[in-house]
Motif scaffolding. Sequence first.
Motif, PDB file in Angstrom:
ATOM      1  N   HIS A  51      11.739  24.037  38.330  1.00  0.00           N
ATOM      2  CA  HIS A  51      12.259  23.464  37.031  1.00  0.00           C
ATOM      3  C   HIS A  51      10.906  23.447  36.074  1.00  0.00           C
ATOM      4  N   GLU A  89      10.597  25.206  32.815  1.00  0.00           N
ATOM      5  CA  GLU A  89      10.328  24.588  31.482  1.00  0.00           C
ATOM      6  C   GLU A  89       8.984  25.193  30.692  1.00  0.00           C
ATOM      7  N   THR A 117      14.819  26.304  28.582  1.00  0.00           N
ATOM      8  CA  THR A 117      15.802  24.869  28.332  1.00  0.00           C
ATOM      9  C   THR A 117      17.105  24.651  29.052  1.00  0.00           C
ATOM     10  N   ARG A 118      17.459  23.466  29.438  1.00  0.00           N
ATOM     11  CA  ARG A 118      18.713  23.115  30.064  1.00  0.00           C
ATOM     12  C   ARG A 118      19.569  23.514  29.262  1.00  0.00           C
ATOM     13  N   TYR A 170      19.791  26.845  33.312  1.00  0.00           N
ATOM     14  CA  TYR A 170      18.593  26.937  32.060  1.00  0.00           C
ATOM     15  C   TYR A 170      18.797  28.368  31.447  1.00  0.00           C
TER      16      TYR A 170
END
Length: 168
Positions: A134, A138, A143-144, A164
Motif C-alpha cells: 500500500h 500511495e 489512490t484508494r 487502488y
Amino acid sequence: MDIVIRPVVAGEYGELGEITARAYLLDGLLDFGESDAYLDVLRDVAGRAAAAEVLVAVEGGALLGGVTFVPDGGPMADIARPGEAEIRMLAVARAGRGRGAGEALVRACVDRARATEGCVRVVLSTQRTMRSAHRIYERLGFTRTPARDWNPLPELDDITLLTYELTL
C-alpha cells in the motif's frame, strides 16, 4: 548493483512461482496455508506468461521478485475495465525486500501502461494486510477506490480486497 526489470524467461518460471507462493504464505495472506488452491495459481508462472506480461526484478543474477502486468483485460484481469491495465501478483522474496524491487516492478507496470495505446488508468487489488505494498502504491500516486473493493470468495465474507487506481 542495480535492480533490472525485464520479462521473465521460461527457465525462471519455477523459481518465480515459488517466490510468489512463499511471499503469500509467509506473509499470512492465504487462508488455508499450504492447502490453499490459490497457491497453484500463484505458482503457475507459465500460465500467467501465456495470458499477460510477467516481469521480474533481478539484481546481480539473483531473482528478487515479479509481477503480472495485464495491459488490456483478457483472462488474467480481475477488475480492469476497458482502457485500464491491471497489476497482479506482485511478490518480492524476503531476501529482496527493502531494496526497491517492489517499487521498481510497479513503476515498470506504470511505464508499460503509459505506452499502451488507449490506456488511461492502472488498477489493482490488494489485501488489507499488505501494508508495505500500500505504501508503494500511495507513494507512486495510486489512490484508494473503495467503490471497487470486491470479494473473490463470496462464501467467505472476510476476504474483501481493497482496490487502488492510478490515472495516467
